[in-house]
Design a protein around this motif. Structure first.
Motif, mmCIF file in Angstrom:
data_model
loop_
_atom_site.group_PDB
_atom_site.id
_atom_site.type_symbol
_atom_site.label_atom_id
_atom_site.label_comp_id
_atom_site.label_asym_id
_atom_site.label_seq_id
_atom_site.Cartn_x
_atom_site.Cartn_y
_atom_site.Cartn_z
ATOM 1 N N ILE A 207 0.842 -1.185 0.000
ATOM 2 C CA ILE A 207 0.000 0.000 0.000
ATOM 3 C C ILE A 207 0.881 1.239 0.000
ATOM 4 O O ILE A 207 1.730 1.428 0.885
ATOM 5 N N ARG A 208 0.708 2.084 -1.014
ATOM 6 C CA ARG A 208 1.466 3.340 -1.065
ATOM 7 C C ARG A 208 0.885 4.311 -0.050
ATOM 8 O O ARG A 208 -0.325 4.514 0.002
ATOM 9 N N VAL A 209 1.734 4.891 0.778
ATOM 10 C CA VAL A 209 1.288 5.788 1.845
ATOM 11 C C VAL A 209 2.002 7.129 1.732
ATOM 12 O O VAL A 209 3.046 7.252 1.080
ATOM 13 N N THR A 210 1.435 8.141 2.353
ATOM 14 C CA THR A 210 2.018 9.483 2.329
ATOM 15 C C THR A 210 1.995 10.073 3.734
ATOM 16 O O THR A 210 1.237 9.622 4.606
ATOM 17 N N GLY A 211 2.818 11.063 3.933
ATOM 18 C CA GLY A 211 2.876 11.744 5.219
ATOM 19 C C GLY A 211 3.786 12.946 5.120
ATOM 20 O O GLY A 211 4.438 13.171 4.098
ATOM 21 N N ARG A 212 3.835 13.713 6.178
ATOM 22 C CA ARG A 212 4.623 14.944 6.127
ATOM 23 C C ARG A 212 6.023 14.813 6.721
ATOM 24 O O ARG A 212 6.733 15.796 6.869
ATOM 25 N N LEU A 213 6.420 13.600 7.042
ATOM 26 C CA LEU A 213 7.810 13.397 7.462
ATOM 27 C C LEU A 213 8.330 12.082 6.894
ATOM 28 O O LEU A 213 7.581 11.151 6.640
ATOM 29 N N ARG A 214 9.622 12.050 6.659
ATOM 30 C CA ARG A 214 10.307 10.850 6.158
ATOM 31 C C ARG A 214 11.674 10.780 6.829
ATOM 32 O O ARG A 214 12.493 11.690 6.684
ATOM 33 N N TYR A 215 11.911 9.714 7.582
ATOM 34 C CA TYR A 215 13.182 9.525 8.286
ATOM 35 C C TYR A 215 13.804 8.186 7.869
ATOM 36 O O TYR A 215 13.084 7.212 7.644
ATOM 37 N N ASN A 216 15.124 8.160 7.822
ATOM 38 C CA ASN A 216 15.798 6.878 7.572
ATOM 39 C C ASN A 216 16.284 6.264 8.885
ATOM 40 O O ASN A 216 17.236 5.506 8.919
#
Length: 288
Positions: A207-216
């Motif tokens: 499932i492709r998801v979205t959000g306002r932050l991305r951390y590795n």
């Protein structure tokens, strides 16, 4: 039979590089080159094609390499047989593992193992890059998830579970999702991928998801989830403690993908080594 140059030739053949071979053998590149050239002169046969970019085997070189590799494997097996007769396992183990899982789960166990076996040395490289074990001289790798087909040996040490979860405060404010389709309405805390893994009607589903932050960083994502910034999907070793304390709540459990394997992977010629066998058995005892 003269042995000079045999090991150097095999290392060059396997790494396709004089420089890499010299690093593995802890000798100079010039010395490796001299030994291989002397071997070719002694055999009166060209074993390697040399260019500025790559080193490759000639047809004669491939045949000679196969025989040399068999001989060296036999010598290593003989050494292992002698080591096996000794009361204490000894020698160096070169291993690799993923960074976070290695730091949290593997290396503490390795440290406990070393306390019990004072004559074993360990070199560990924690990296999320897949290391070529044979070419780079590793004895053991810890790998997670599905394994690619290869000539490597593998032993399953345990399993890990990926959980979808969020804080009670976030769910109180935004509600609880009941279907995969509803995830598009929520703030999803992203890692390195744009999609999450689930299982629906017996089939894998991304499932492709979205959000306002991305951390590795898994730890940073956990912190964001605990602070009510959204929903996260992470392995158990990040979130299980908080789930048990009630600080995170699991979601869509009916769609959770099957547990993934945790594997010890090693080259075929290492599987009889007493020190490797002992370490793998130790890890399998404590990893569930």
């Amino acid at each position: 039979m003269q042995w000079a140059g045999i090991s150097e030739f095999v290392h060059v053949a396997e790494s396709e590089s004089f420089t890499l071979a010299s690093k593995k053998m802890s000798i100079s590149t010039a010395q490796v080159s001299r030994q291989v050239s002397a071997l070719e002169s002694r055999l009166d046969t060209k074993l390697l094609y040399r260019t500025t970019r790559k080193v490759s085997l000639t047809e004669e070189g491939r045949i000679f390499y196969q025989h040399c590799r068999s001989v060296l494997d036999g010598l290593e097996a003989a050494e292992r047989a002698i080591t096996n007769l000794q009361s204490k396992p000894r020698g160096k183990i070169k291993l690799t593992a993923p960074i976070t899982y290695g730091e949290k789960m593997i290396m503490p166990l390795v440290n406990n193992f070393m306390k019990q076996h004072s004559e074993i040395e360990v070199y560990a490289n924690l990296t999320n890059q897949k290391v070529a074990l044979v070419e780079e001289g590793y004895d053991l790798a810890i790998r997670l998830g599905k394994l690619a087909d290869s000539t490597l040996m593998a032993k399953k040490l345990g399993k890990r579970t990926n959980y979808l979860c969020a804080s009670p405060a976030y769910l109180h404010q935004y509600g609880i999702p009941h279907t995969l389709a509803e995830l598009t309405k929520y703030s999803c805390l992203l890692g390195t991928l744009d999609y999450w893994h689930f299982r629906e009607a017996g089939k894998e589903k991304n499932i492709r998801v979205t959000g306002r932050l991305r951390y590795n960083s898994g730890y940073s994502l956990v912190d964001a989830a605990l602070k009510g910034l959204g929903i996260v999907q992470l392995p158990d070793y990040y979130v299980q403690h908080y789930i048990q304390k009630g600080e995170l709540v699991t979601l869509l459990d009916n769609f959770r993908e099957p547990d993934e394997g945790i594997w010890a992977v090693y080259p075929q010629n290492r599987h009889l080594s007493p020190k490797i066998k002992l370490l793998v058995e130790y890890l399998s005892k404590y990893i569930v």
